[in-house]
Design a protein around this motif. Structure first.
Motif, PDB file in Angstrom:
ATOM      1  N   THR A 100     -74.542   5.870  21.379  1.00 17.60           N
ATOM      2  CA  THR A 100     -74.655   6.158  19.948  1.00 17.60           C
ATOM      3  C   THR A 100     -75.528   5.130  19.250  1.00 17.60           C
ATOM      4  OG1 THR A 100     -72.460   7.170  19.952  1.00 17.60           O
ATOM      5  CG2 THR A 100     -73.349   6.491  17.826  1.00 17.60           C
ATOM      6  N   ARG A 103     -79.202   5.823  20.153  1.00 15.06           N
ATOM      7  CA  ARG A 103     -79.793   6.961  19.442  1.00 15.06           C
ATOM      8  C   ARG A 103     -80.077   6.614  17.980  1.00 15.06           C
ATOM      9  NH1 ARG A 103     -76.331  10.120  22.911  1.00 15.06           N
ATOM     10  NH2 ARG A 103     -74.607   9.843  21.444  1.00 15.06           N
ATOM     11  N   GLU A 104     -79.169   5.878  17.339  1.00 16.92           N
ATOM     12  CA  GLU A 104     -79.408   5.464  15.963  1.00 16.92           C
ATOM     13  C   GLU A 104     -80.605   4.531  15.874  1.00 16.92           C
ATOM     14  OE1 GLU A 104     -75.764   3.730  14.736  1.00 16.92           O
ATOM     15  OE2 GLU A 104     -74.766   5.649  14.375  1.00 16.92           O
ATOM     16  N   ARG A 105     -80.794   3.723  16.892  1.00 13.47           N
ATOM     17  CA  ARG A 105     -81.937   2.816  16.906  1.00 13.47           C
ATOM     18  C   ARG A 105     -83.246   3.583  17.086  1.00 13.47           C
ATOM     19  NH1 ARG A 105     -82.362  -0.963  21.981  1.00 13.47           N
ATOM     20  NH2 ARG A 105     -83.619   0.796  22.701  1.00 13.47           N
ATOM     21  N   CYS A 107     -83.817   6.804  16.424  1.00 10.63           N
ATOM     22  CA  CYS A 107     -84.071   7.752  15.328  1.00 10.63           C
ATOM     23  C   CYS A 107     -84.410   7.058  14.011  1.00 10.63           C
ATOM     24  CB  CYS A 107     -82.853   8.654  15.127  1.00 10.63           C
ATOM     25  SG  CYS A 107     -82.498   9.742  16.520  1.00 10.63           S
ATOM     26  N   VAL A 109     -82.329   5.273  12.216  1.00  3.12           N
ATOM     27  CA  VAL A 109     -81.169   5.127  11.341  1.00  3.12           C
ATOM     28  C   VAL A 109     -80.867   3.651  11.091  1.00  3.12           C
ATOM     29  CG1 VAL A 109     -78.711   5.592  11.102  1.00  3.12           C
ATOM     30  CG2 VAL A 109     -80.214   7.324  12.081  1.00  3.12           C
ATOM     31  N   LYS A 127     -68.867  -0.761  12.851  1.00  6.26           N
ATOM     32  CA  LYS A 127     -69.048   0.193  13.946  1.00  6.26           C
ATOM     33  C   LYS A 127     -68.051  -0.070  15.063  1.00  6.26           C
ATOM     34  CE  LYS A 127     -72.936   2.521  16.061  1.00  6.26           C
ATOM     35  NZ  LYS A 127     -72.695   3.665  15.165  1.00  6.26           N
TER      36      LYS A 127
END
Length: 278
Positions: A100, A103-105, A107, A109, A127
């Motif tokens: 997770t 993916r945030e890194r 994208c 985010v 988190k």
């Protein structure tokens, strides 16, 4: 002691000592006594002059084993299995957690979050909190299964008291922090979800095998036993095992786990800060 009295050596073992260990110890002592009998018999047979000395009749009854509360052997086995597999499952959360974060890194985010006037460490701690709650719920679910479901399967139930539950939740919190910080380290340094999945699984499985999760450490070779003391999963499993046995968790094990968690958190947050500055 009267002259004709037979001396007795009593070996008292811990109630939580595994039954396999007791049998192995008994076998080794009987083997040593058998060798002593043969040596004594040979010495007696070599006597050709004077009054012959008869060899002792039987030395195997010379030592008496006193294993109090031996009925707790089954509970000790249950405690080991519950603590081992609970830790194994709690550490496997590093794969979805690191995935997770990755993916945030990728994208962007994290870039948008880090632009906000908030401390990066606070975001990572928030988190971590969600995964701490998930891990504690997972630990409680394991206890419910061991306490209620095991008897339905004709297995000994886990003897869980309020003190053991409180100590176990405290140890579970330390274990969850260690697992979450490990996830931050992997999610910040690895570059793809495939790397997170493979390296994360490899880390957990190897650390579990070395740390006595799959095979108890007392059954391992001596060299491997020394290596196992450096595994984070060994620290975690010992913390939970001590708690379920109504013993206060070792401060050394707690210190090792938290030190490992702090190092992972600092290295991971440093890497994320460098990525956000690009």
């Amino acid at each position: 002691m009267p002259k004709k009295a037979t001396p007795i050596i009593t070996i008292t073992t811990s109630p939580t000592a595994p039954h396999v260990f007791i049998e192995s110890l008994h076998e080794q002592i009987n083997k040593a006594l058998t060798e002593l009998q043969l040596q004594t018999a040979q010495s007696v047979m070599s006597e050709v002059l004077g009054t012959p000395i008869k060899p002792p009749a039987n030395l195997t009854g010379f030592i008496h084993f006193n294993h109090p509360n031996a009925h707790q052997d089954n509970n000790s086995t249950i405690i080991h299995n519950v603590s081992a597999w609970a830790v194994f499952g709690m550490f496997f959360i590093i794969i979805p957690a690191a995935g997770t974060l990755l993916r945030e890194r990728d994208c962007g985010v994290l870039d948008r979050i880090f632009i906000a006037p908030a401390h990066k460490a606070g975001f990572l701690l928030g988190k971590m909190l969600s995964y701490l709650v998930i891990n504690l719920c997972q630990l409680l679910l394991m206890f419910v299964i061991a306490y209620f479901i095991f008897p339905l399967l004709h297995l000994p139930a886990l003897e869980l008291t309020s003190l053991a539950l409180l100590l176990s939740l405290t140890s579970g919190l330390v274990i969850s922090i260690t697992a979450a910080c490990t996830a931050i380290l992997l999610g910040s340094w690895l570059r793809s979800y495939e790397q997170v999945s493979s390296i994360g699984s490899l880390f957990v499985i190897v650390a579990a095998a070395i740390g006595g999760i799959m095979v108890p450490t007392y059954l391992m070779p001596e060299n491997l036993q020394l290596i196992s003391h450096y595994s984070p999963l060994y620290w975690a499993q010992q913390l939970l095992w001590q708690s379920l046995n109504h013993n206060f968790p070792s401060l050394l094990l707690i210190g090792n786990s938290l030190l490992f968690a702090v190092v992972c958190f600092l290295v991971g947050s440093y890497k994320l800060s460098k990525i956000s500055e690009r």
